[in-house]
Structure formats: structure tokens, C-alpha cells
Design a protein around this motif. Sequence first.
Motif, PDB file in Angstrom:
ATOM      1  N   THR A 378      59.279  38.776  39.759  1.00  0.00           N
ATOM      2  CA  THR A 378      58.503  39.889  39.218  1.00  0.00           C
ATOM      3  C   THR A 378      57.419  40.394  40.163  1.00  0.00           C
ATOM      4  O   THR A 378      57.262  41.611  40.324  1.00  0.00           O
ATOM      5  N   PRO A 379      56.612  39.534  40.816  1.00  0.00           N
ATOM      6  CA  PRO A 379      55.506  40.061  41.638  1.00  0.00           C
ATOM      7  C   PRO A 379      56.003  41.008  42.727  1.00  0.00           C
ATOM      8  O   PRO A 379      57.104  40.870  43.256  1.00  0.00           O
ATOM      9  N   ASN A 380      55.152  41.976  43.046  1.00  0.00           N
ATOM     10  CA  ASN A 380      55.480  42.879  44.135  1.00  0.00           C
ATOM     11  C   ASN A 380      55.613  42.097  45.434  1.00  0.00           C
ATOM     12  O   ASN A 380      54.887  41.126  45.679  1.00  0.00           O
ATOM     13  N   LEU A 381      56.529  42.517  46.269  1.00  0.00           N
ATOM     14  CA  LEU A 381      56.714  41.889  47.569  1.00  0.00           C
ATOM     15  C   LEU A 381      55.671  42.434  48.527  1.00  0.00           C
ATOM     16  O   LEU A 381      55.505  43.645  48.664  1.00  0.00           O
ATOM     17  N   LEU A 382      54.930  41.531  49.202  1.00  0.00           N
ATOM     18  CA  LEU A 382      53.936  41.972  50.170  1.00  0.00           C
ATOM     19  C   LEU A 382      54.607  42.377  51.476  1.00  0.00           C
ATOM     20  O   LEU A 382      55.560  41.740  51.930  1.00  0.00           O
ATOM     21  N   TYR A 383      54.089  43.415  52.066  1.00  0.00           N
ATOM     22  CA  TYR A 383      54.612  43.908  53.337  1.00  0.00           C
ATOM     23  C   TYR A 383      54.668  42.773  54.355  1.00  0.00           C
ATOM     24  O   TYR A 383      53.718  42.018  54.526  1.00  0.00           O
ATOM     25  N   GLY A 384      55.831  42.645  55.009  1.00  0.00           N
ATOM     26  CA  GLY A 384      56.008  41.609  56.005  1.00  0.00           C
ATOM     27  C   GLY A 384      56.541  40.303  55.457  1.00  0.00           C
ATOM     28  O   GLY A 384      56.851  39.396  56.228  1.00  0.00           O
ATOM     29  N   ALA A 453      54.414  46.110  48.384  1.00  0.00           N
ATOM     30  CA  ALA A 453      53.006  46.487  48.329  1.00  0.00           C
ATOM     31  C   ALA A 453      52.358  46.335  49.696  1.00  0.00           C
ATOM     32  O   ALA A 453      52.702  45.439  50.482  1.00  0.00           O
ATOM     33  N   SER A 454      51.424  47.212  49.971  1.00  0.00           N
ATOM     34  CA  SER A 454      50.608  47.062  51.180  1.00  0.00           C
ATOM     35  C   SER A 454      49.792  45.764  51.078  1.00  0.00           C
ATOM     36  O   SER A 454      49.419  45.330  49.989  1.00  0.00           O
ATOM     37  N   VAL A 455      49.515  45.156  52.218  1.00  0.00           N
ATOM     38  CA  VAL A 455      48.668  43.957  52.247  1.00  0.00           C
ATOM     39  C   VAL A 455      47.215  44.406  52.321  1.00  0.00           C
ATOM     40  O   VAL A 455      46.828  45.169  53.223  1.00  0.00           O
ATOM     41  N   VAL A 456      46.428  43.953  51.369  1.00  0.00           N
ATOM     42  CA  VAL A 456      45.023  44.354  51.297  1.00  0.00           C
ATOM     43  C   VAL A 456      44.154  43.107  51.432  1.00  0.00           C
ATOM     44  O   VAL A 456      44.381  42.103  50.748  1.00  0.00           O
ATOM     45  N   THR A 457      43.168  43.172  52.313  1.00  0.00           N
ATOM     46  CA  THR A 457      42.212  42.079  52.472  1.00  0.00           C
ATOM     47  C   THR A 457      40.828  42.544  52.040  1.00  0.00           C
ATOM     48  O   THR A 457      40.505  43.739  52.122  1.00  0.00           O
ATOM     49  N   GLY A 525      48.434  48.234  46.636  1.00  0.00           N
ATOM     50  CA  GLY A 525      48.187  46.860  47.048  1.00  0.00           C
ATOM     51  C   GLY A 525      46.892  46.336  46.469  1.00  0.00           C
ATOM     52  O   GLY A 525      45.921  47.090  46.283  1.00  0.00           O
ATOM     53  N   LEU A 526      46.842  45.042  46.187  1.00  0.00           N
ATOM     54  CA  LEU A 526      45.654  44.391  45.642  1.00  0.00           C
ATOM     55  C   LEU A 526      45.249  43.242  46.545  1.00  0.00           C
ATOM     56  O   LEU A 526      46.103  42.477  47.021  1.00  0.00           O
ATOM     57  N   SER A 527      43.980  43.109  46.756  1.00  0.00           N
ATOM     58  CA  SER A 527      43.493  41.959  47.505  1.00  0.00           C
ATOM     59  C   SER A 527      43.383  40.753  46.581  1.00  0.00           C
ATOM     60  O   SER A 527      43.423  40.878  45.357  1.00  0.00           O
ATOM     61  N   GLU A 528      43.229  39.595  47.177  1.00  0.00           N
ATOM     62  CA  GLU A 528      42.914  38.411  46.396  1.00  0.00           C
ATOM     63  C   GLU A 528      41.503  38.561  45.834  1.00  0.00           C
ATOM     64  O   GLU A 528      40.625  39.164  46.479  1.00  0.00           O
ATOM     65  N   PRO A 529      41.222  38.032  44.634  1.00  0.00           N
ATOM     66  CA  PRO A 529      39.860  38.116  44.089  1.00  0.00           C
ATOM     67  C   PRO A 529      38.846  37.441  45.017  1.00  0.00           C
ATOM     68  O   PRO A 529      39.128  36.419  45.644  1.00  0.00           O
ATOM     69  N   LEU A 530      37.658  38.023  45.096  1.00  0.00           N
ATOM     70  CA  LEU A 530      36.579  37.518  45.949  1.00  0.00           C
ATOM     71  C   LEU A 530      35.332  37.334  45.086  1.00  0.00           C
ATOM     72  O   LEU A 530      34.917  38.255  44.382  1.00  0.00           O
ATOM     73  N   THR A 531      34.754  36.147  45.162  1.00  0.00           N
ATOM     74  CA  THR A 531      33.545  35.877  44.390  1.00  0.00           C
ATOM     75  C   THR A 531      32.321  36.180  45.250  1.00  0.00           C
ATOM     76  O   THR A 531      32.182  35.678  46.371  1.00  0.00           O
ATOM     77  N   VAL A 532      31.430  37.022  44.714  1.00  0.00           N
ATOM     78  CA  VAL A 532      30.205  37.417  45.392  1.00  0.00           C
ATOM     79  C   VAL A 532      29.025  36.803  44.640  1.00  0.00           C
ATOM     80  O   VAL A 532      28.973  36.848  43.408  1.00  0.00           O
ATOM     81  N   GLY A 533      28.045  36.249  45.365  1.00  0.00           N
ATOM     82  CA  GLY A 533      26.866  35.735  44.678  1.00  0.00           C
ATOM     83  C   GLY A 533      26.459  34.387  45.122  1.00  0.00           C
ATOM     84  O   GLY A 533      25.531  33.811  44.574  1.00  0.00           O
TER      85      GLY A 533
END
Length: 533
Positions: A378-384, A453-457, A525-533
Motif C-alpha cells: 500500500t505505501p507509496n514507493l519512494l523515488y529510487g 513519491a518524491s523523497v522529502v527531507t 512526498g512526505l518527510s519523516e516526522p521531526l520533533t522540535v523543542g
Amino acid sequence: MLRRTVLAAATLSLVVPASALADVAPTVSATTFVLSGHGWGHGIGMAQYGAYGYAQHGWGYKQIVGHYFRGTTLGQARPTTLRVLLAEKQKSVAIGSTSAFKVRDGVGALHTVNLLSVPVGTGLRVGVDGQPFRTTLPGPLTFLPAGAPLTIAGRAYRGNLQVVAAGKVVSVIDRVGLEAYVRGVVASEMPHDWAPEALKAQAVATRSYGLAVRHTTGPFDLYGDTRSQVYGGIAAETPESDAAVAATARQIVLYQGKVATTFFYSSSGGQTAAIQDVWNSPPIPYLASEADPYDTISPYHDWGPLVFTAPTVAKKLKVTGPVLDLQAQSTGSQRVSSVGIVTPGGMEQSVGGSTVRTALGLRSTWFTVGTLSLTRPTPNLLYGSGLTLTGMARGVTAPVLESKVGSAAWQQVQALAPSADGSFSLSLQPSVITFYRITAGKTSGATLRVPVASVVTLSPAAAGLAGAVTPAQPDAPVELQQLTGTTWTVVASGVTGADGSFSFAQPAAGSYRARVVTGRGFVPGLSEPLTVG
């Protein structure tokens, strides 16, 4: 060039429940079923095309009948009057003739009908005996010809026509002699220009079947349509079929002294069916499976392929949930007795072969099921990244995997070599959104879309957050989303720079992700979640 965006703490433009990702099925499938078969009809008893073929090869009608109904003999029927239902549940019917005719009412009184065509409704009011008004007669009414046949709605029939009222509707029953009835059936059930011996075999089978299945205790004996036999009346009679009826006058098929139920149908596909292999019936010796080599003249000897998508099969068979596979179980007569329907989780339910035939509009229960199926995670395939594509190619010849991008033409990827059960697995690496399907000959399976999906960082930067999209795409819309409870909410937006990079001002403490919509053959594309703080 780096394009910086600022936080937009005002209106929220997108709300996405984070929990929705956990509810997605682990795989996505595109499944097609390919059904091919033989013959047309239930397959029990006499195949009409087969009988025609035997006649062309010099067989007489007695040999033909004896072949399809093993162990039977021919006998003589007694003079019999049949009651054939011609019309049912009508508000009114028109009874007529080309010459004057009479009507006998329900108490036996005989009347002369005033006109050559009269409507008869539920009130049974008819103009009779020269009266200037229509008289209500006690029913049922039996109309009697005098010099010319009677007609209903302009179609002529031999015998007497009885009109019966029940509530708000009327029915018409033809009381007709056995031989006249057979004359009206033979050319309705078999082409009149077929070989004479085939027509004679049809006449004997028609006569026997009518006597065997009639319901003498009901208001009528036989239907005038396929529920019994198609009875076309005088309009259906031809010189050829009449000659066959006359040549076999009163001859019927007997088994152990009783009239045999001489089922017949269009085409056997090369082998007739034993009755217990098709219907819920105990074996009947004269309705056993027989070879039918001359059925090859039938245009329905082979049929298909018929293609059905999995959703269509699920709808027609009234199955809840996706249909992943169909597994047919056949009998000694080659007919399908049941079909196992496989749904997600390995659940299986069984449906009778005759039920599947009716639901899918198949010509017979002698069929095979081919399956063309493709499945991806099911998950979108990441570019590359690579993809494992699994599938099924069973019951088909020379399956090939094809692909296409956008509006381009389909291209062959590779020929498939499925295992014994039809399954296969392939490693692929599509670089953009790609569509795949399996073809086998002229049959194409359902299309499976593989989203790339595009790879997003996204990472901390000196002045806030920075990221990039790969492959690089300038001026692509970017959203910064914050997780609030179980919902991702847009808190800032912007566009990518020429090198695909982007940045955001320092946000408040929390969990964030970036979403980039590049288009050009990619899903967002979605990046991995990032925790700020």
C-alpha cells in the motif's frame, strides 16, 4: 537559491487524521477473471446441434434419441389435450378470429360473439348474442373457433382459448391437442431448415417432454415459453417441422414404461452432462453423460474469453469485500459444480456452478476460470527505491507483464513464468508513477497503479527548519504540517528553490513534517516526522 517561508498561524488549509494511515490495507490488488467454456444450455439430455450433426452423418431420429437417452424405448402416446398458458396477469386480452366464433361461459351456456375481435378484462364482459351491450358472463370463459383459428393479440393458435379472471388480472390458456401443440413447438425450438432426422428427434423429444413435465392438478399443464417449451402456435409451424411431427406421430420416449423427461438444449460443447452434475438431483440412468462429437458444428461449441473485474464479480455474486480469487470445482461431466470465492484473510465461500452461470450470464456451466492479478504494498514507493510486485497468472496462455507511464502506449516489461499454482513475484524500480497490467493473448487484466513519491527531507537548521525534495523540482508547493492530537495541520507554506530546497522559520515545540507536491509523474512526498523543542 533558497526560498524561505514564514509560519502561517492563521487559517488552516489541510486537516489529515494521522490515524488514517493505520487503517489502510497492507496491499492493493488489481484482479481480473477470464472465463472460457463450451456449449450453450444446461447440458442434460439432447444437444440440438449434436442431433443436427448426427443427422448430417446419416443417423436416423431413432438412433439420435437412443444415443442421448440411453436405455429408453419408443412408445405411443394416447390422444391428449394439453392446457398451455399463453398470457398471464394481464389487465385485458384481445380474443379474435377471421370468422365468427362462440364462447362458453362458466355454467356451460354457449353464446355467439358479436364481433371478430373482443377485449376481455377482469369483469368478463363480452358482447354476445346480438345484444347492443356487453354482458357480464360467469367465468371462466372458453372461446371456441368456428371455421378459423382463434387469436390472442393477433397471434393464431389451434384449439380453444380459455380466459380466467383472478383478482385484477386475467390469464389465457390454450386447450390444444398434443400433436397440434408439438407442431407449434418444434420450429420454435429448432431451425426448420435443419436436417429432417434432427427435426424428427426434436418432435419426439418435444412430445415426450411436454407429457413428462405437465402439471395436471393446476390451472394449466404447461407454460408457453422457456419455463416449459417455446410454443409459438400456428405462426411457428412450417412445412418441414410439420412433416417431422407427422412422421413421428404420437411417438414418445419411455423408460421402464413411463414417459421420460427428455431435456434438450442448444449445444453440449462435446459432452453431455449427467443430471446430478448440474442440478441437485439423484442420478437418472437415461440422463447420463455422453460423448457428443458432432457438436463441433455449433457456433457455441467454444465460447469466451469473457473478462470480469473483481468488483464486477463481487457485485454479481453478492460477495462482501474484494474478491481475490475464484477456484472452480468440476464434475465428471466437465461441468462446474461449485466455485470457491477467496476474499482477504483467506476467507472462502462456495457458490454453485449454476448460480455463477446465471449471475455472470455464461452460456453453460462447462467453463474454466483464468485469473490475472497484480498486488503491491500500500505505501507509496519512494523515488529510487525498489518494489516487489506479486501476482497470479493462472488458467491463461503466455501471460506478459506490461507497463505504461502517463498517456504513453503500453510496453512489454517481460514474459511471465508463473509457478504451478499461477503465482509469481517480480522486483521492479519504476522512476515515476507507473501503471502495470497482465495480458494473455487478446485479453488484458485490470490496471494496477504504482504511485511513486518524491523523497522529502526535513531537518533542523540554524534559522529554523530546512529540507529538500528529490528529484529536485523548482517552484513546487511545500507545506509544513504540525501534529495536533491525531491530526496533521498546515501551519506554513511556500515553494521550493531551483535546487529543490526549502526552509521554514523556527516553529514552536512540537512534531512536524513537510509535504511537497511536485507533480510531473510523482505523488506528493512526505518527510519523516521531526520533533522540535
